[in-house]
Write an enzyme that holds these catalytic residues in place. Structure first.
Site, PDB file in Angstrom:
ATOM      1  N   HIS A  91      32.650  42.479  47.216  1.00 13.79           N
ATOM      2  CA  HIS A  91      34.086  42.608  46.936  1.00 13.79           C
ATOM      3  C   HIS A  91      34.437  41.633  45.818  1.00 13.79           C
ATOM      4  CE1 HIS A  91      38.315  43.319  47.540  1.00 13.79           C
ATOM      5  NE2 HIS A  91      38.537  42.031  47.725  1.00 13.79           N
ATOM      6  N   LYS A 112      42.378  38.367  41.662  1.00 11.97           N
ATOM      7  CA  LYS A 112      41.178  38.783  40.913  1.00 11.97           C
ATOM      8  C   LYS A 112      41.506  39.902  39.924  1.00 11.97           C
ATOM      9  CE  LYS A 112      38.899  39.736  44.665  1.00 11.97           C
ATOM     10  NZ  LYS A 112      39.922  39.321  45.660  1.00 11.97           N
ATOM     11  N   ASP A 130      37.494  45.627  42.487  1.00 15.87           N
ATOM     12  CA  ASP A 130      37.546  45.781  43.936  1.00 15.87           C
ATOM     13  C   ASP A 130      36.157  45.799  44.570  1.00 15.87           C
ATOM     14  OD1 ASP A 130      39.038  46.058  46.377  1.00 15.87           O
ATOM     15  OD2 ASP A 130      38.274  48.101  46.464  1.00 15.87           O
ATOM     16  N   ARG A 196      34.744  17.961  38.863  1.00 14.92           N
ATOM     17  CA  ARG A 196      35.540  17.448  37.749  1.00 14.92           C
ATOM     18  C   ARG A 196      34.738  17.339  36.465  1.00 14.92           C
ATOM     19  NH1 ARG A 196      40.185  14.747  39.475  1.00 14.92           N
ATOM     20  NH2 ARG A 196      40.679  14.704  37.251  1.00 14.92           N
TER      21      ARG A 196
END
Length: 258
Positions: A91, A112, A130, A196
């Protein structure tokens, strides 16, 4: 030999031509006595008449290939390797960003499809939305594509189903794409720990292949499409030998000692 397609190329036809007429007939009769699905003739087809006669008697189809047998075998092996490769479905959304296959995953409703739409508007190409069908072509290569019924379509909550090809043209979509990086969209939490510097790569396992995965915290105002572009460009730079994080650390004594 049974149940195997037989390819007769330059070497095989040269051998058969050097046989006597009787031996040639016996050789072809013996060849077609097996349960052969079909015979492919390549390179030299001067034996076509004799082969067709022997094949017709046994009801074996004959195919021809205009080119070198080596080319035929190489292309057939490549095609079979892809078509018979292990498969799975995920997905998510797959977009071609600067030639890199960016697989965007995350929980339902996180954005998304909206990210993919923004990427298309910025000149990139949609592969699947999808549901992404993934094939493992090799230990380092994964290919993704869309199911036939969902091809070129995107679901936008509040609007519905839109056809990207019809809206933005044929240049906005692509049928298949190698998957090189994964972008995992997650909701931002103030107590969450996120990368980071980018010194330590994260990976996700897909069909036994490790794919670089970036976990991107999503908060209001963040442009995830630009982040996906940066991730794709940064991945390509690293493939070419440049790592911005390592260069920064090497220029700072405190980082270098650690």
């Amino acid at each position: 030999m049974d149940d195997r397609i037989q390819v007769i190329g330059l070497s095989e036809s040269a051998y058969i031509k050097n046989l006597t007429s009787n031996d040639r007939e016996k050789a072809l009769t013996q060849l077609f006595s097996h349960d052969i699905p079909c015979v492919i003739l390549g390179d030299d087809v001067t034996l076509l008449t004799e082969v067709i006669k022997a094949a017709t008697e046994r009801g074996v189809p004959i195919l021809s290939y205009e080119g070198a047998t080596s080319e035929l075998l190489s292309e057939a092996m490549r095609w079979l390797q892809v078509e018979l490769a292990p498969r799975t479905s995920m997905h998510g959304v797959l977009v071609d960003v600067y030639g890199e296959g960016v697989l965007i995953i995350g929980e339902s409703g996180i954005g998304k499809s909206e990210t993919a739409l923004e990427l298309v508007k910025r000149g990139h190409r949609l592969v699947a939305d999808d549901l992404v069908e993934i094939r493992r072509a090799s230990k380092i290569t994964l290919y993704g594509q869309s199911p036939d019924k969902l091809r070129h379509l995107i679901e936008l909550r509040g609007i519905g189903i839109v056809n990207i090809k019809e809206l933005y043209g044929a240049g906005s979509v692509k049928l298949t794409q190698g998957i090189t990086i994964v972008v995992n969209l997650v909701h931002w939490h103030k107590d969450g720990e996120y990368e980071r510097l980018g010194l330590n790569d994260e990976y996700i396992d897909i069909l036994g292949n490790n794919v670089v995965c970036h976990t991107i915290p999503i908060s209001p105002g963040r442009n995830t499409a630009i982040i996906c572009e940066a991730a794709a460009i940064n991945y390509r730079q690293r493939q070419l030998g440049y790592n911005a994080a390592k260069e920064l650390c090497s220029s700072i004594p405190a980082f270098s000692k650690n």
